[in-house]
Scaffold this active site. Structure first.
Site, PDB file in Angstrom:
ATOM      1  N   ASN A   1       0.797  -1.219   0.000  1.00  0.00           N
ATOM      2  CA  ASN A   1       0.000   0.000   0.000  1.00  0.00           C
ATOM      3  C   ASN A   1       0.833   1.273   0.000  1.00  0.00           C
ATOM      4  O   ASN A   1       0.292   2.357   0.201  1.00  0.00           O
ATOM      5  CB  ASN A   1      -0.929   0.005   1.215  1.00  0.00           C
ATOM      6  CG  ASN A   1      -1.792  -1.234   1.266  1.00  0.00           C
ATOM      7  OD1 ASN A   1      -1.526  -2.144   2.039  1.00  0.00           O
ATOM      8  ND2 ASN A   1      -2.791  -1.293   0.403  1.00  0.00           N
TER       9      ASN A   1
ATOM     10  N   VAL B   1       1.046   6.893   0.369  1.00  0.00           N
ATOM     11  CA  VAL B   1       0.350   5.859   1.111  1.00  0.00           C
ATOM     12  C   VAL B   1      -1.117   5.881   0.723  1.00  0.00           C
ATOM     13  O   VAL B   1      -1.703   6.944   0.534  1.00  0.00           O
ATOM     14  CB  VAL B   1       0.451   6.096   2.634  1.00  0.00           C
ATOM     15  CG1 VAL B   1       0.069   4.839   3.374  1.00  0.00           C
ATOM     16  CG2 VAL B   1       1.835   6.547   3.007  1.00  0.00           C
ATOM     17  N   CYS B   2      -1.693   4.693   0.601  1.00  0.00           N
ATOM     18  CA  CYS B   2      -3.127   4.612   0.360  1.00  0.00           C
ATOM     19  C   CYS B   2      -3.800   4.348   1.686  1.00  0.00           C
ATOM     20  O   CYS B   2      -3.752   3.246   2.210  1.00  0.00           O
ATOM     21  CB  CYS B   2      -3.431   3.481  -0.622  1.00  0.00           C
ATOM     22  SG  CYS B   2      -5.179   3.305  -0.921  1.00  0.00           S
ATOM     23  N   LEU B   3      -4.427   5.373   2.233  1.00  0.00           N
ATOM     24  CA  LEU B   3      -4.989   5.269   3.573  1.00  0.00           C
ATOM     25  C   LEU B   3      -6.464   5.674   3.497  1.00  0.00           C
ATOM     26  O   LEU B   3      -6.783   6.807   3.154  1.00  0.00           O
ATOM     27  CB  LEU B   3      -4.207   6.208   4.504  1.00  0.00           C
ATOM     28  CG  LEU B   3      -4.041   5.787   5.953  1.00  0.00           C
ATOM     29  CD1 LEU B   3      -3.448   4.393   6.046  1.00  0.00           C
ATOM     30  CD2 LEU B   3      -3.147   6.777   6.670  1.00  0.00           C
TER      31      LEU B   3
ATOM     32  N   LEU C   1      -1.363  -0.095  -3.910  1.00  0.00           N
ATOM     33  CA  LEU C   1      -0.715   0.899  -4.759  1.00  0.00           C
ATOM     34  C   LEU C   1       0.357   0.227  -5.607  1.00  0.00           C
ATOM     35  O   LEU C   1       0.689   0.680  -6.685  1.00  0.00           O
ATOM     36  CB  LEU C   1      -0.081   2.007  -3.917  1.00  0.00           C
ATOM     37  CG  LEU C   1      -1.018   3.117  -3.459  1.00  0.00           C
ATOM     38  CD1 LEU C   1      -0.269   4.132  -2.620  1.00  0.00           C
ATOM     39  CD2 LEU C   1      -1.653   3.801  -4.640  1.00  0.00           C
TER      40      LEU C   1
END
Lengths: 184, 548
Positions: A80, A89-91, A125
């Site tokens: 991610n 970051v994929c949050l 990601l």
């Protein structure tokens, strides 16, 4: 604006006095509350244990109304997190449509830490790393550990990703001022 | 040899020219050509023949303004050639020969009677040594009828030589009558001015030297080349068809898109769709509407148990410890009690099914995190029960979002619709499709879903051979596909949602091409702050709305 800075100061005080586990926070520039340097210790019992990961948290000018931007300053092998110098970051909670002003930075940082404990390969990601995570866990763990040894040992350097983070902050600021002009 | 279909109606203009300075070749450089007929058509010879020409060979046709022009003459055959005798009856002795023309590199047009293929060849051979631009043949005595076509037997030359290839000029045929008239005038205008008809008048009128020569100037108007003409027509037709197709498609797409916009607006107005909660666009609440939300003085009577400080953390049901001044408190109490109290952690769960707890106890403003002072702070309460400083919430709803900062309930006035754009329609459709797919997978019954959404999902299932049991798409499941519309199996969905943040999901790869495309369409990056689209993309969207 003043009340927003007050909120940031309050959150910063909260995070520094009783920080979430494995997290220490510093301000690179004491007069600028909108940029935080966070050092995240790799959680125990994970492949990232023993590593020190630098996070750059950039707060937009209208912070509680817009989501902060979190990037990794330290390279990390993770489904991610983009495997480049940007460290995006994929949050979930930081996505524009999920963000709520009541979300606090302590929670955000804990979510980042939780992501290290439990990667989310279904919302990746880095699709290749996600596939590896799902299909060849041993290889993934080997690579992740190699990255920790290579990048995440010793004191954290925040410089590498500063440029990218600064660009993000400017973009966020620009959007915010634009909105302010449009809606008097 | 080719013939007529491309030959436009031809004209032969025969003008008489005076060549005042040329005297036998010594003063060549000062040669001047004057068009006498342009000045006086009574005195000089002029004729205009229309539609009387057949093309025998159009090779090497060098056109200027669609015409070939030059001084008319009869080529000289060799003196011992039998054709001299054969054509003698048709060619007067004093016709203009090359020797009678200026020794300049003028454009010339040769003319000769066609008595036989052999003699025609002889004439063309003779013309080859002169700067001829075109050759005119006529069949003597054939009257005013159009000459036979180029492939007729009349124009056969019994020779193995490639006479068309060897001649570096086009060959035309005119009717016999025209040819005879030309030949007759050629004999009239072959000497100097005084020998020509009205010669003395021309001398007086145009101050011509009596020694000057009058010659016939011929113009063959053969139009543009046929192949070029057809290419242009085809090009124009293709262009027109292309434009028509584009226009029709564009209009159709505009119509469809307008229709979809109306549909979406109706659903937004009815409250079926919440554009902002779906991540389609940012909305704001009108100021006047925000002002209608009630203001109270914060009033908190602490009871025995000290309430937890961190809002949003799960806890046992608490007694209601905040009271509101004013009689509105009573009316809102009932609704608040009925509200569900599931914890929303970090915004990961749906705001509509799991509105946060702690509408009973809210010690701080969730926007600025300042605690309220009992009996001092003025707070504004939203319909969902959450309270904030008026300054904070007014700014948030007025300039940033239409959703409650805590539970994301929509604060838009009922029936309120923003301006619906094509981008919103596109995104909403993409999300609805995705959502339909998720529902189909959860229900395991895509046939019974009905409607276009169900059909679409069913088709896709067939096409891509998807495994129904596979809980793919969980990264974009209900949290991102929220709608206020009740879902078919709420309990099951809720279970799934609740387990999502921590539980590792299916390990199967789920990347079909179409799915990736759907994700892309449902992605939230481009339209929230609509930047980064190129000029070309904007133009394309304008012409073909709904194209994605």
């Amino acid at each position: 604006m003043a009340s927003q800075n007050k909120r940031i100061a309050k959150e910063l005080a909260e995070c520094t006095t009783s920080p979430p586990a494995g997290i220490t926070i510093t301000l690179p520039n004491d007069s600028d509350l909108h940029r935080w340097h966070v050092t995240l210790a790799g959680p125990d019992n994970t492949v990232y244990a023993g590593g020190q990961f630098g996070l750059i948290v950039t707060l937009p000018v209208d912070y509680p109304f817009r989501a902060p931007v979190v990037t990794f300053a330290t390279r990390i092998y993770h489904p991610n997190v983009t495997n480049d110098s940007l460290g995006n970051v994929c949050l979930g909670p930081l996505k524009a449509e999920n963000w709520k002003p009541s979300t606090r930075l302590a929670g955000v940082l804990e979510a980042v830490r939780a992501l290290l404990v439990e990667p989310q390969p279904d919302d990746p990601l880095e699709a290749r790393i996600a596939d590896e995570f799902r299909q060849d866990r041993a290889e993934f763990e080997k690579n992740a550990r190699a990255y920790v040894v290579r990048y995440a040992k010793g004191p954290v350097k925040f410089d590498a990703a500063v440029g990218a983070a600064a660009a993000g902050a400017e973009a966020a600021g620009g959007a915010a001022t634009g909105a302010a002009v449009v809606r008097p | 040899m080719s013939q007529g279909p491309f030959l436009r109606p031809s004209t032969c203009l025969h003008d008489v020219h005076v060549n005042p300075s040329w005297k036998g070749g010594t003063t060549v450089s000062s040669t001047v050509i004057r068009n006498i007929t342009a000045l006086s058509s009574q005195l000089a010879y002029s004729a205009h023949f229309v539609g009387n020409t057949v093309t025998l060979s159009n090779r090497y046709a060098i056109l200027s303004n669609g015409a070939i022009s030059g001084l008319l003459f009869v080529p000289d055959l060799r003196t011992n050639d039998a054709c001299n005798r054969e054509t003698a009856s048709h060619v007067p002795l004093n016709v203009a020969r090359q020797a009678d023309l200026p020794p300049m590199n003028y454009h010339l047009i040769a003319i000769a009677p066609w008595v036989s293929g052999r003699c025609a060849e002889a004439y063309m051979n003779a013309a080859r040594s002169t700067p001829v631009r075109a050759f005119l043949f006529y069949q003597a005595g054939s009257g005013s009828a159009l000459p036979p076509p180029s492939d007729a037997v009349d124009w056969q030359i019994d020779s193995t030589t490639d006479w068309m290839g060897q001649s570096s000029w086009p060959v035309y045929a005119v009717s016999g009558m025209v040819g005879e008239v030309l030949m007759q005038h050629l004999s009239l205008y072959s000497g100097n001015v005084t020998e020509a008809p009205f010669g003395s008048n021309i001398t007086d009128r145009f101050l011509a030297d009596p020694e000057d020569y009058l010659r016939i100037w011929t113009e063959l108007d053969v139009g543009t080349s046929p192949s070029g003409f057809e290419t242009w027509v085809y090009f124009l037709i293709i262009l027109a068809v292309f434009l028509a197709v584009i226009t029709t498609t564009s209009l159709l797409m505009h119509f469809v898109q307008a229709w979809r916009r109306v549909g979406l607006r109706r659903r937004v107005a009815a409250g079926d769709v919440n554009l902002e909660a779906m991540g389609i666009t940012r909305l704001t609440v009108p100021r006047s509407h925000i002002q209608q939300y009630p203001l109270y003085t914060y009033h908190y009577e602490p009871e025995a148990a000290s309430p937890p400080i961190i809002p949003g953390s799960p806890g046992p049901a608490r007694t209601r410890s905040r009271t509101l001044s004013g009689d509105l408190a009573k009316s809102s109490a009932a609704s608040r009690a009925a509200r569900s109290a599931t914890v929303s952690e970090l915004g990961l769960s749906s705001p509509f099914t799991a509105s946060t707890a702690a509408t009973d106890y809210q010690p701080t403003c969730e926007i600025c995190l300042e605690p309220y002072e009992n009996r001092v702070t003025v707070i504004r309460e939203l319909p969902c029960g959450h309270i904030f400083h008026p300054d904070c919430i007014d700014q948030f709803l007025g300039a940033n979002s239409s959703l409650c900062p805590v539970c994301k309930a929509s604060m838009l006035p009922p029936g309120y619709t923003p301006r619906i754009t094509n981008a919103m329609v596109r995104r909403e459709r993409a999300i609805r499709r995705l959502r339909g797919q998720v529902e189909v997978q959860e229900d395991g019954d895509f046939v019974g879903s009905g409607g276009p959404r169900g059909r679409w999902a069913a088709t896709r299932n067939r096409l891509f051979g998807r495994n129904k049991d596979k809980p793919s798409l969980n990264s974009i499941d209900s949290t991102e596909l929220q709608e206020t519309r009740p879902v078919s199996k709420p309990s099951e969905r809720q279970k799934r949602r609740g387990s999502r943040p921590t539980e590792p999901q299916s390990q199967e790869p789920t990347n079909t091409l179409a799915e990736g495309r759907m994700r892309e369409l449902a992605g939230f990056e481009p339209d929230f702050d609509n930047t980064g689209s190129t000029r070309w993309q904007r133009m394309r969207t304008r012409i073909f709305p709904g194209f994605s």
